[in-house]
Design an enzyme around this catalytic site. Structure first.
Site, mmCIF file in Angstrom:
data_model
loop_
_atom_site.group_PDB
_atom_site.id
_atom_site.type_symbol
_atom_site.label_atom_id
_atom_site.label_comp_id
_atom_site.label_asym_id
_atom_site.label_seq_id
_atom_site.Cartn_x
_atom_site.Cartn_y
_atom_site.Cartn_z
ATOM 1 N N HIS A 1 0.819 -1.216 0.000
ATOM 2 C CA HIS A 1 0.000 0.000 0.000
ATOM 3 C C HIS A 1 0.849 1.260 0.000
ATOM 4 O O HIS A 1 2.053 1.214 0.252
ATOM 5 C CB HIS A 1 -0.940 0.002 1.211
ATOM 6 C CG HIS A 1 -0.233 0.004 2.539
ATOM 7 N ND1 HIS A 1 0.265 1.140 3.115
ATOM 8 C CD2 HIS A 1 0.053 -1.007 3.391
ATOM 9 C CE1 HIS A 1 0.825 0.849 4.277
ATOM 10 N NE2 HIS A 1 0.717 -0.470 4.463
ATOM 11 N N CYS B 1 2.931 -5.124 6.657
ATOM 12 C CA CYS B 1 2.594 -4.670 5.311
ATOM 13 C C CYS B 1 3.844 -4.179 4.593
ATOM 14 O O CYS B 1 4.897 -4.022 5.197
ATOM 15 C CB CYS B 1 1.558 -3.552 5.373
ATOM 16 S SG CYS B 1 -0.065 -4.115 5.919
#
Length: 124
Positions: A59, A75
């Site tokens: 992301h 992440c």
């Protein structure tokens, strides 16, 4: 595998994040709409394994100074301009292979060369 992606995704901290740092994450336990202050940034590629959401994402970030730091909850954050470019190139069903530092460089090839057939749609 990336089954789908979202533009300006909403975000909800995990229970582990809330228990680890309640002052930071508890106010967002109900979720946060997408936007400039959202930790997932401009785009999110959702990572699934065996048909199930891993809760990990590739992301963008509203905190670009954290890129390259051990500052995420597993992440893979990118600069917003880089995740927008990547999201434009990646299609649903793309396989993702996350490499350890020791495996760094696996799957790379000289510019202009064709990818080996065994790589297929894997993202290195």
């Amino acid at each position: 595998m990336i089954p789908y992606q979202r533009d300006w995704p909403s975000w909800t901290p995990t229970e582990n994040m809330i228990s680890r740092e309640p002052d930071i994450y508890a106010p967002h336990a109900g979720g946060m709409e997408g936007g400039l202050d959202n930790p997932l940034g401009a785009r999110a590629l959702y990572l699934h394994q065996g048909g199930r959401d891993t809760l990990y994402r590739i992301h963008g970030t509203s905190q670009p100074w954290t890129i390259g730091q051990a500052a995420s909850s597993g992440c893979i954050p990118l600069y917003n301009q880089d995740i927008v470019d990547l999201a434009d190139r990646v299609r649903s069903g793309t396989r993702v292979v996350v490499l350890s530092p020791e495996e760094s460089g696996h799957g790379t090839r000289p510019p202009g060369s064709l990818p080996p057939t065994q790589i297929g749609t894997e993202l290195y």
